[in-house]
Design a protein around this motif. Structure first.
Motif, PDB file in Angstrom:
ATOM      1  N   LYS A 265     -33.104   4.341  19.893  1.00  0.00           N
ATOM      2  CA  LYS A 265     -34.107   4.121  18.844  1.00  0.00           C
ATOM      3  C   LYS A 265     -34.454   2.644  18.660  1.00  0.00           C
ATOM      4  CE  LYS A 265     -33.217   4.555  14.545  1.00  0.00           C
ATOM      5  NZ  LYS A 265     -32.954   5.195  13.268  1.00  0.00           N
ATOM      6  N   PHE A 266     -33.468   1.744  18.884  1.00  0.00           N
ATOM      7  CA  PHE A 266     -33.717   0.317  18.664  1.00  0.00           C
ATOM      8  C   PHE A 266     -34.399  -0.341  19.865  1.00  0.00           C
ATOM      9  CE2 PHE A 266     -30.010   1.406  16.012  1.00  0.00           C
ATOM     10  CZ  PHE A 266     -30.554   1.115  14.768  1.00  0.00           C
ATOM     11  N   ASP A 267     -34.660   0.440  20.898  1.00  0.00           N
ATOM     12  CA  ASP A 267     -35.357  -0.065  22.092  1.00  0.00           C
ATOM     13  C   ASP A 267     -36.629   0.733  22.339  1.00  0.00           C
ATOM     14  OD1 ASP A 267     -35.773  -1.695  24.277  1.00  0.00           O
ATOM     15  OD2 ASP A 267     -34.495  -0.548  25.624  1.00  0.00           O
ATOM     16  N   GLY A 268     -37.255   1.150  21.252  1.00  0.00           N
ATOM     17  CA  GLY A 268     -38.496   1.896  21.369  1.00  0.00           C
ATOM     18  C   GLY A 268     -38.324   3.277  21.956  1.00  0.00           C
ATOM     19  N   GLY A 269     -37.108   3.813  21.906  1.00  0.00           N
ATOM     20  CA  GLY A 269     -36.840   5.134  22.460  1.00  0.00           C
ATOM     21  C   GLY A 269     -36.630   5.132  23.961  1.00  0.00           C
ATOM     22  N   LYS A 270     -36.585   3.955  24.580  1.00  0.00           N
ATOM     23  CA  LYS A 270     -36.532   3.839  26.033  1.00  0.00           C
ATOM     24  C   LYS A 270     -35.204   4.346  26.587  1.00  0.00           C
ATOM     25  CE  LYS A 270     -38.535   0.292  27.695  1.00  0.00           C
ATOM     26  NZ  LYS A 270     -38.855  -1.128  28.049  1.00  0.00           N
ATOM     27  N   LEU A 271     -35.288   5.233  27.581  1.00  0.00           N
ATOM     28  CA  LEU A 271     -34.093   5.729  28.257  1.00  0.00           C
ATOM     29  C   LEU A 271     -33.621   4.717  29.289  1.00  0.00           C
ATOM     30  CD1 LEU A 271     -35.021   9.477  28.926  1.00  0.00           C
ATOM     31  CD2 LEU A 271     -33.425   8.596  27.231  1.00  0.00           C
ATOM     32  N   ARG A 272     -32.298   4.691  29.533  1.00  0.00           N
ATOM     33  CA  ARG A 272     -31.698   3.815  30.529  1.00  0.00           C
ATOM     34  C   ARG A 272     -31.119   4.636  31.668  1.00  0.00           C
ATOM     35  NH1 ARG A 272     -33.128  -1.559  30.236  1.00  0.00           N
ATOM     36  NH2 ARG A 272     -33.822  -1.878  28.063  1.00  0.00           N
ATOM     37  N   ASN A 273     -31.400   4.193  32.887  1.00  0.00           N
ATOM     38  CA  ASN A 273     -30.880   4.869  34.067  1.00  0.00           C
ATOM     39  C   ASN A 273     -29.374   4.618  34.160  1.00  0.00           C
ATOM     40  OD1 ASN A 273     -30.203   5.703  36.700  1.00  0.00           O
ATOM     41  ND2 ASN A 273     -32.215   5.171  37.484  1.00  0.00           N
ATOM     42  N   PRO A 274     -28.544   5.660  34.158  1.00  0.00           N
ATOM     43  CA  PRO A 274     -27.088   5.454  34.193  1.00  0.00           C
ATOM     44  C   PRO A 274     -26.599   4.798  35.478  1.00  0.00           C
ATOM     45  CG  PRO A 274     -27.632   7.785  34.482  1.00  0.00           C
ATOM     46  CD  PRO A 274     -28.903   7.090  34.101  1.00  0.00           C
ATOM     47  N   GLN A 275     -27.428   4.773  36.523  1.00  0.00           N
ATOM     48  CA  GLN A 275     -27.000   4.178  37.789  1.00  0.00           C
ATOM     49  C   GLN A 275     -26.980   2.655  37.717  1.00  0.00           C
ATOM     50  OE1 GLN A 275     -29.461   5.794  40.892  1.00  0.00           O
ATOM     51  NE2 GLN A 275     -28.611   7.831  40.707  1.00  0.00           N
ATOM     52  N   ASP A 276     -27.963   2.049  37.074  1.00  0.00           N
ATOM     53  CA  ASP A 276     -28.002   0.588  37.011  1.00  0.00           C
ATOM     54  C   ASP A 276     -28.321   0.064  35.609  1.00  0.00           C
ATOM     55  OD1 ASP A 276     -30.673   1.194  36.695  1.00  0.00           O
ATOM     56  OD2 ASP A 276     -31.315   0.337  38.607  1.00  0.00           O
ATOM     57  N   PHE A 277     -28.446   0.982  34.637  1.00  0.00           N
ATOM     58  CA  PHE A 277     -28.739   0.658  33.241  1.00  0.00           C
ATOM     59  C   PHE A 277     -30.105  -0.011  33.069  1.00  0.00           C
ATOM     60  CE2 PHE A 277     -24.100   0.709  33.623  1.00  0.00           C
ATOM     61  CZ  PHE A 277     -23.808   1.711  32.717  1.00  0.00           C
ATOM     62  N   GLY A 278     -30.922   0.062  34.113  1.00  0.00           N
ATOM     63  CA  GLY A 278     -32.287  -0.407  33.999  1.00  0.00           C
ATOM     64  C   GLY A 278     -33.167   0.682  33.416  1.00  0.00           C
TER      65      GLY A 278
ATOM     66  N   LYS B 126     -34.525  14.301  17.282  1.00  0.00           N
ATOM     67  CA  LYS B 126     -34.122  14.749  15.946  1.00  0.00           C
ATOM     68  C   LYS B 126     -32.934  15.689  16.085  1.00  0.00           C
ATOM     69  CE  LYS B 126     -35.708  13.649  12.748  1.00  0.00           C
ATOM     70  NZ  LYS B 126     -35.431  12.404  11.964  1.00  0.00           N
ATOM     71  N   GLU B 127     -31.845  15.333  15.415  1.00  0.00           N
ATOM     72  CA  GLU B 127     -30.612  16.114  15.496  1.00  0.00           C
ATOM     73  C   GLU B 127     -30.363  16.812  14.161  1.00  0.00           C
ATOM     74  OE1 GLU B 127     -27.771  13.147  16.549  1.00  0.00           O
ATOM     75  OE2 GLU B 127     -28.453  13.012  18.637  1.00  0.00           O
ATOM     76  N   PRO B 128     -29.996  18.085  14.186  1.00  0.00           N
ATOM     77  CA  PRO B 128     -29.812  18.827  12.931  1.00  0.00           C
ATOM     78  C   PRO B 128     -28.549  18.417  12.195  1.00  0.00           C
ATOM     79  CG  PRO B 128     -29.167  20.188  14.787  1.00  0.00           C
ATOM     80  CD  PRO B 128     -29.731  18.920  15.376  1.00  0.00           C
ATOM     81  N   GLU B 129     -28.601  18.445  10.899  1.00  0.00           N
ATOM     82  CA  GLU B 129     -27.437  18.179  10.056  1.00  0.00           C
ATOM     83  C   GLU B 129     -26.977  19.488   9.427  1.00  0.00           C
ATOM     84  OE1 GLU B 129     -25.615  15.572   9.441  1.00  0.00           O
ATOM     85  OE2 GLU B 129     -26.758  14.116  10.633  1.00  0.00           O
ATOM     86  N   PRO B 130     -25.748  19.922   9.679  1.00  0.00           N
ATOM     87  CA  PRO B 130     -25.274  21.168   9.071  1.00  0.00           C
ATOM     88  C   PRO B 130     -25.083  21.002   7.565  1.00  0.00           C
ATOM     89  CG  PRO B 130     -23.476  20.052  10.189  1.00  0.00           C
ATOM     90  CD  PRO B 130     -24.721  19.278  10.521  1.00  0.00           C
TER      91      PRO B 130
ATOM     92  N   ASN C 131     -38.094   4.230  13.518  1.00  0.00           N
ATOM     93  CA  ASN C 131     -38.044   4.715  12.130  1.00  0.00           C
ATOM     94  C   ASN C 131     -37.572   6.152  11.977  1.00  0.00           C
ATOM     95  OD1 ASN C 131     -39.078   2.389  10.566  1.00  0.00           O
ATOM     96  ND2 ASN C 131     -40.907   2.674  11.801  1.00  0.00           N
ATOM     97  N   PHE C 132     -37.753   6.968  13.025  1.00  0.00           N
ATOM     98  CA  PHE C 132     -37.499   8.405  12.851  1.00  0.00           C
ATOM     99  C   PHE C 132     -36.465   9.002  13.818  1.00  0.00           C
ATOM    100  CE2 PHE C 132     -42.082   7.795  11.686  1.00  0.00           C
ATOM    101  CZ  PHE C 132     -41.896   7.882  10.311  1.00  0.00           C
ATOM    102  N   SER C 133     -36.193   8.346  14.944  1.00  0.00           N
ATOM    103  CA  SER C 133     -35.280   8.954  15.915  1.00  0.00           C
ATOM    104  C   SER C 133     -33.845   8.924  15.401  1.00  0.00           C
ATOM    105  CB  SER C 133     -35.366   8.218  17.252  1.00  0.00           C
ATOM    106  OG  SER C 133     -34.512   8.835  18.206  1.00  0.00           O
ATOM    107  N   ASP C 134     -33.098   9.987  15.714  1.00  0.00           N
ATOM    108  CA  ASP C 134     -31.682  10.065  15.337  1.00  0.00           C
ATOM    109  C   ASP C 134     -30.755   9.602  16.458  1.00  0.00           C
ATOM    110  OD1 ASP C 134     -32.295  11.151  12.851  1.00  0.00           O
ATOM    111  OD2 ASP C 134     -32.287  13.210  13.612  1.00  0.00           O
ATOM    112  N   GLN C 135     -31.315   9.209  17.587  1.00  0.00           N
ATOM    113  CA  GLN C 135     -30.491   8.803  18.734  1.00  0.00           C
ATOM    114  C   GLN C 135     -30.293   7.285  18.707  1.00  0.00           C
ATOM    115  OE1 GLN C 135     -31.934   9.161  22.911  1.00  0.00           O
ATOM    116  NE2 GLN C 135     -30.178  10.548  23.151  1.00  0.00           N
ATOM    117  N   LYS C 136     -29.094   6.851  18.308  1.00  0.00           N
ATOM    118  CA  LYS C 136     -28.816   5.428  18.128  1.00  0.00           C
ATOM    119  C   LYS C 136     -28.941   4.648  19.436  1.00  0.00           C
ATOM    120  CE  LYS C 136     -25.663   6.224  14.253  1.00  0.00           C
ATOM    121  NZ  LYS C 136     -24.266   6.095  13.765  1.00  0.00           N
ATOM    122  N   GLU C 137     -28.613   5.306  20.564  1.00  0.00           N
ATOM    123  CA  GLU C 137     -28.618   4.601  21.845  1.00  0.00           C
ATOM    124  C   GLU C 137     -30.013   4.146  22.255  1.00  0.00           C
ATOM    125  OE1 GLU C 137     -25.367   7.783  22.033  1.00  0.00           O
ATOM    126  OE2 GLU C 137     -27.437   7.610  21.350  1.00  0.00           O
TER     127      GLU C 137
END
Length: 487
Positions: free
Chosen positions: A367-380, A219-223, A359-365
């Motif tokens: 939110k559409f993948d269930g909130g799953k983080l990607r490893n920057p080394q191999d994008f897995g 969740k990111e704040p909106e000024p 439905n609720f996350s503000d992180q576009k990268e």
């Protein structure tokens, strides 16, 4: 990963060739680290020299001999010395590095460059000179002045130094383009991956360290509109003072900017359209003339004004001032309460973590993948515990299976607004011997690396036969990886 099953030469190629650790001349990349002043860099010596002695007149001294010749390129003994010192300055371990090994790598670089010229692979003078400019700027910023740089590298003047940087960078860039051409079209099929995996003896298959998959809801704040307008008005005031009263943009940035470049007067050199800066920032940089100050504009990091100080072809040297609208504590507190509520609803089974992320996350990268983080080394999706970013590891290390963290406050390391997030470990993988299905992405990359290595080896053997090569008698006993000493 334990790569003991791989041939030693393949591991060397993986570590040095593809990752580009080994350097040629002064620098492998556009940025140069501060030299170790405890190491003395040999200056380029002439092939012959004499020295006056107070008692015997003139006497001969050791020459800077020719170590090898590859096509039109000559490698001097001093080139080997300089490369070793440059490796140390770049922080690479030289414990297992030998003169023969370095000479072999320098010969490879020159064979690539020689063949690049034959194949009409071009590197423009502008491209080479811009690289040299960036290197000199980096050295001056880190060491303190051009005079100190010239003294360290034993150069009489800047023109001589630029000329030598030009030669080194031209060779390096030709070599890199040739290498890229050799492997650019290499693809790996699933069947090739399977064959690669099956030929590894079971006792030598790589061991994959413990890993985990992580998801998060952010969740990111909106000024408020009032806070945004305050920032725009402040930037317009600064812009007017610069344009109407000839105030220094540099000084204004040091006084007011909230970005990481504040201490440098907002300076960001060598911006190109391919740079990693956000699109809005690059769009403004390439819309301005030299000396022109932009109107206030917004990026994900806040509001900026920018001035273009220098235009060099497709590069821009810019300065910017970044201001961020104030985020009140009450706004942050509301985000925390909202995440607390989302967390509780997931735990109560009202919806899944993946549905909440969508439905609720503000992180576009994510939110559409269930909130799953990607490893920057191999994008897995997997993160090996021993290689994780320490901050990320500390955020999740105590989480149990199916547990969701309490809201975590996080500052944006890139200068953006702070945020809150909740996190969950979605999968764990204990240390294990590589499994074809479970570790397919890693095995695929290893298989592709081996295929690239074989292609390079074949290319090298073919062109060594077709190129004029001679190796100094003193170096003929070296055990080279390639057949440089033709019989």
């Amino acid at each position: 990963m334990n790569l003991k099953f791989m041939d030693k030469k393949i591991r060397i190629i993986t570590g040095l060739f593809f990752m580009g650790i080994l350097v040629s001349g002064f620098a492998q990349t556009d940025s140069i680290q501060v030299p170790d002043t405890n190491l003395e860099l040999p200056s380029i010596a002439e092939n012959t020299s004499v020295k006056k002695d107070s008692t015997n007149g003139f006497k001969r001294v050791k020459l800077d001999g020719i170590a090898a010749v590859i096509g039109d390129y000559v490698i001097l003994d001093s080139d080997i010395d300089k490369t070793l010192i440059d490796l140390r300055n770049q922080g690479a371990s030289t414990e297992d590095v030998t003169r023969c090994g370095l000479l072999g790598k320098l010969m490879e670089d020159r064979l690539y460059a020689h063949q690049a010229v034959q194949d009409s692979i071009l590197v423009s003078d502008d491209e080479v000179n811009l690289t040299g400019d960036r290197q000199l700027q980096s050295l001056v910023q880190q060491i303190g002045s051009m005079a100190k740089v010239l003294k360290y590298y034993k150069k009489d003047n800047e023109a001589d130094f630029r000329e030598e940087l030009y030669k080194i960078n031209k060779l390096r860039m030709l070599s890199e383009k040739m290498q890229q051409k050799i492997v650019s079209d290499i693809e790996i099929t699933p069947e090739e991956v399977r064959q690669f995996y099956n030929k590894i003896p079971e006792s030598e298959r790589p061991v994959i360290g413990a890993e985990m998959e992580i998801a998060q809801i952010v969740k990111e704040p909106e000024p408020s509109e009032d806070e945004i307008q305050k920032v725009i008005d402040k930037l317009n005031s600064i812009k007017a003072d610069i344009e109407d009263n000839d105030a220094s943009f540099n000084v204004k940035a040091i006084l007011y900017s909230q970005g990481p470049s504040k201490s440098k007067g907002g300076a960001i050199p060598s911006v190109t359209k391919e740079s990693s800066y956000v699109t809005e920032f690059k769009d403004v940089a390439f819309s301005l003339q030299e000396g022109e100050v932009s109107e206030p504009f917004e990026t994900q990091f806040g509001w900026h004004i920018m001035i273009v100080e220098k235009i060099r072809g497709q590069e821009r040297d810019v300065r910017h001032i970044l201001l961020q609208p104030e985020i009140t504590q009450s706004t942050l507190d509301k985000l925390k309460v909202e995440l607390d509520s989302i967390r509780q609803n997931v735990m109560d089974g009202k919806y899944t973590f993946e549905e909440a992320a969508l439905n609720f996350s503000d992180q576009k990268e994510t939110k559409f993948d269930g909130g799953k983080l990607r490893n920057p080394q191999d994008f897995g999706p997997r993160f090996e515990l021993t290689k994780m970013d320490p901050e990320l590891y500390n955020q999740v290390r105590n989480l149990k299976d199916d547990e969701i963290s309490m809201p975590i406050f996080e500052q944006d390391p890139r200068g953006g607004a702070p945020k809150y997030k909740i996190m969950k470990i979605t999968n764990r993988y204990d240390e294990h011997v590589a499994d074809f299905a479970q570790d397919y992405i890693k095995i695929q990359q290893l298989a592709k690396t081996e295929k690239q290595y074989k292609a390079i080896k074949e290319w090298m053997n073919e062109h060594i036969e077709d190129t004029y090569i001679t190796v100094n008698e003193a170096n003929r006993e070296c055990e080279f990886a390639n057949n440089w000493v033709k019989e």
